[in-house]
Motif scaffolding. Structure first.
Motif, PDB file in Angstrom:
ATOM      1  N   UNK A 173      10.407 -14.236  -1.469  1.00 41.52           N
ATOM      2  CA  UNK A 173      10.116 -12.957  -2.125  1.00 41.52           C
ATOM      3  C   UNK A 173       9.207 -12.051  -1.301  1.00 41.52           C
ATOM      4  N   UNK A 174       8.663 -12.531  -0.180  1.00 42.91           N
ATOM      5  CA  UNK A 174       7.739 -11.705   0.599  1.00 42.91           C
ATOM      6  C   UNK A 174       8.136 -11.679   2.066  1.00 42.91           C
ATOM      7  N   UNK A 175       7.851 -10.542   2.691  1.00 46.57           N
ATOM      8  CA  UNK A 175       8.058 -10.349   4.115  1.00 46.57           C
ATOM      9  C   UNK A 175       6.879  -9.550   4.652  1.00 46.57           C
ATOM     10  N   UNK A 176       6.616  -9.651   5.949  1.00 40.76           N
ATOM     11  CA  UNK A 176       5.535  -8.898   6.567  1.00 40.76           C
ATOM     12  C   UNK A 176       6.123  -7.885   7.545  1.00 40.76           C
ATOM     13  N   UNK A 177       5.829  -6.626   7.303  1.00 39.66           N
ATOM     14  CA  UNK A 177       6.270  -5.548   8.179  1.00 39.66           C
ATOM     15  C   UNK A 177       5.154  -5.260   9.186  1.00 39.66           C
ATOM     16  N   UNK A 178       5.471  -5.382  10.473  1.00 41.23           N
ATOM     17  CA  UNK A 178       4.510  -5.074  11.534  1.00 41.23           C
ATOM     18  C   UNK A 178       4.890  -3.757  12.193  1.00 41.23           C
ATOM     19  N   UNK A 179       3.933  -2.840  12.240  1.00 42.13           N
ATOM     20  CA  UNK A 179       4.113  -1.536  12.894  1.00 42.13           C
ATOM     21  C   UNK A 179       3.228  -1.495  14.133  1.00 42.13           C
ATOM     22  N   UNK A 180       3.798  -1.082  15.258  1.00 46.06           N
ATOM     23  CA  UNK A 180       3.038  -1.020  16.504  1.00 46.06           C
ATOM     24  C   UNK A 180       3.327   0.310  17.189  1.00 46.06           C
TER      25      UNK A 180
ATOM     26  N   UNK B 263       0.847  -1.196   0.000  1.00 46.35           N
ATOM     27  CA  UNK B 263       0.000   0.000   0.000  1.00 46.35           C
ATOM     28  C   UNK B 263       0.876   1.238   0.000  1.00 46.35           C
ATOM     29  N   UNK B 264       0.380   2.311  -0.608  1.00 49.51           N
ATOM     30  CA  UNK B 264       1.115   3.567  -0.625  1.00 49.51           C
ATOM     31  C   UNK B 264       0.808   4.419   0.599  1.00 49.51           C
ATOM     32  N   UNK B 265      -0.263   4.073   1.322  1.00 47.99           N
ATOM     33  CA  UNK B 265      -0.640   4.814   2.522  1.00 47.99           C
ATOM     34  C   UNK B 265      -1.194   3.837   3.554  1.00 47.99           C
ATOM     35  N   UNK B 266      -0.775   3.995   4.808  1.00 48.39           N
ATOM     36  CA  UNK B 266      -1.191   3.117   5.903  1.00 48.39           C
ATOM     37  C   UNK B 266      -1.654   3.984   7.058  1.00 48.39           C
ATOM     38  N   UNK B 267      -2.774   3.605   7.681  1.00 48.44           N
ATOM     39  CA  UNK B 267      -3.297   4.321   8.841  1.00 48.44           C
ATOM     40  C   UNK B 267      -3.013   3.495  10.094  1.00 48.44           C
ATOM     41  N   UNK B 268      -2.465   4.143  11.118  1.00 47.28           N
ATOM     42  CA  UNK B 268      -2.138   3.467  12.368  1.00 47.28           C
ATOM     43  C   UNK B 268      -2.653   4.305  13.526  1.00 47.28           C
TER      44      UNK B 268
ATOM     45  N   UNK C 269      -2.268   1.041  18.693  1.00 42.97           N
ATOM     46  CA  UNK C 269      -2.697  -0.090  17.865  1.00 42.97           C
ATOM     47  C   UNK C 269      -1.519  -0.615  17.051  1.00 42.97           C
ATOM     48  N   UNK C 270      -1.783  -1.620  16.215  1.00 40.55           N
ATOM     49  CA  UNK C 270      -0.756  -2.175  15.336  1.00 40.55           C
ATOM     50  C   UNK C 270      -1.360  -2.478  13.978  1.00 40.55           C
ATOM     51  N   UNK C 271      -0.504  -2.588  12.971  1.00 34.78           N
ATOM     52  CA  UNK C 271      -0.945  -2.926  11.621  1.00 34.78           C
ATOM     53  C   UNK C 271       0.185  -3.642  10.906  1.00 34.78           C
ATOM     54  N   UNK C 272      -0.133  -4.325   9.812  1.00 35.16           N
ATOM     55  CA  UNK C 272       0.873  -5.044   9.042  1.00 35.16           C
ATOM     56  C   UNK C 272       0.867  -4.560   7.597  1.00 35.16           C
ATOM     57  N   UNK C 273       2.057  -4.609   6.976  1.00 32.80           N
ATOM     58  CA  UNK C 273       2.222  -4.197   5.587  1.00 32.80           C
ATOM     59  C   UNK C 273       3.048  -5.269   4.867  1.00 32.80           C
ATOM     60  N   UNK C 274       2.469  -6.012   3.921  1.00 41.24           N
ATOM     61  CA  UNK C 274       3.256  -6.965   3.139  1.00 41.24           C
ATOM     62  C   UNK C 274       4.288  -6.254   2.262  1.00 41.24           C
ATOM     63  N   UNK C 275       5.500  -6.793   2.236  1.00 43.65           N
ATOM     64  CA  UNK C 275       6.587  -6.259   1.423  1.00 43.65           C
ATOM     65  C   UNK C 275       7.028  -7.338   0.441  1.00 43.65           C
ATOM     66  N   UNK C 276       7.219  -6.969  -0.832  1.00 46.59           N
ATOM     67  CA  UNK C 276       7.589  -7.927  -1.866  1.00 46.59           C
ATOM     68  C   UNK C 276       8.874  -7.481  -2.558  1.00 46.59           C
TER      69      UNK C 276
ATOM     70  N   UNK D  16      -7.395   6.751  18.556  1.00 44.79           N
ATOM     71  CA  UNK D  16      -6.645   6.296  19.717  1.00 44.79           C
ATOM     72  C   UNK D  16      -5.941   7.441  20.410  1.00 44.79           C
ATOM     73  N   UNK D  17      -5.129   7.087  21.388  1.00 41.26           N
ATOM     74  CA  UNK D  17      -4.306   8.086  22.046  1.00 41.26           C
ATOM     75  C   UNK D  17      -4.992   8.828  23.179  1.00 41.26           C
TER      76      UNK D  17
END
Length: 242
Positions: free
Chosen positions: A94-101, A42-47, A51-58, A166-167
């Motif tokens: 070829x793929x990894x998962x980026x987790x943002x918290x 994705x080009x834009x991620x909301x966090x 909270x936490x979210x994940x972004x697949x990386x290829x 949040x917050x």
């Protein structure tokens, strides 16, 4: 003069040895081709804060490139932690998962993040996406779009309060404005604390209440946010005849 004769096999061995000394031998981990691309899903991620979210990386390799590719992230704001799973992609992966918290104190705003893919003997590749942390907010949902209330009667309306962004964890107080004379309102509970997000609004009308339509305002208030209101159309009807 003595002549030295070299067989074809011997000549081939000499050529191979010379090639090895000059570094031109074939290497199964050649850097030929390099990394073709690295991309986020994705080009834009909301966090939301807390909270936490994940972004697949290829990543994409060209034929012949078999080295491990390592992923790193830059531009991460204070209050956010991250992890790649995996952080190093071996040949065939070829793929990894980026987790943002994030923690509760993360400041609202937009942050550009850069994923960097590196491998030995090739130019690194990068891809960028934006991380948006929305400002805290609250929304109210009523169990009905309008309500009819008869004299000497009581109706109950479910109320749901949703925290967004949040917050903040302030208690949220519920209220009702623009009540017609003779109509009373009560909430159970009136103040929402912690993880509690639901209440019930009860409306009652005495016999002397004037018949007709009006619009109530269901309100929320807290220490950190400005008051908000949602409209609730109300019609007062005559009492049922026994």
């Amino acid at each position: 003069m003595t002549r030295v004769r070299v067989s074809k096999l011997g000549a081939s061995m000499l050529v191979f040895a010379a090639a090895c000394e000059s570094g031109s031998s074939a290497d199964p981990e050649s850097s030929a081709g390099g990394i073709v691309n690295v991309a986020a899903s994705a080009s834009a991620v909301v966090l939301d804060a807390g909270a936490s979210t994940t972004v697949p990386i290829t990543i994409e390799r060209t034929a012949g490139f078999v080295r491990s590719v390592e992923l790193t992230l830059s531009g991460v704001p204070n209050g956010v932690t991250y992890a790649f799973a995996p952080a190093a992609l071996a040949f065939g992966q070829t793929t990894s998962t980026l987790t943002l918290e994030s923690n509760q104190g993360l400041l609202p705003g937009s942050y550009p993040l850069v994923v960097r893919a590196t491998a030995a003997e090739v130019e690194p590749k990068t891809t960028q996406f934006s991380l948006t942390v929305p400002a805290p907010d609250v929304s109210v949902t009523l169990g009905t779009g309008s309500v009819s209330l008869r004299l000497e009667d009581t109706v109950s309306i479910p109320v749901t309060v949703t925290r967004t962004g949040g917050g903040f964890a302030d208690p949220i107080e519920l209220g009702v404005g623009n009540l017609p004379t003779g109509v009373t309102a009560s909430f159970s509970p009136r103040v929402l604390t912690g993880t509690n997000t639901t209440s019930v609004l009860s409306l009652s009308a005495v016999l002397e209440t004037a018949l007709g339509a009006s619009t109530l305002q269901v309100t929320t208030s807290s220490l950190s946010l400005p008051p908000k209101a949602i409209s609730l159309p109300l019609t007062v009807l005559d009492a049922l005849v026994p």
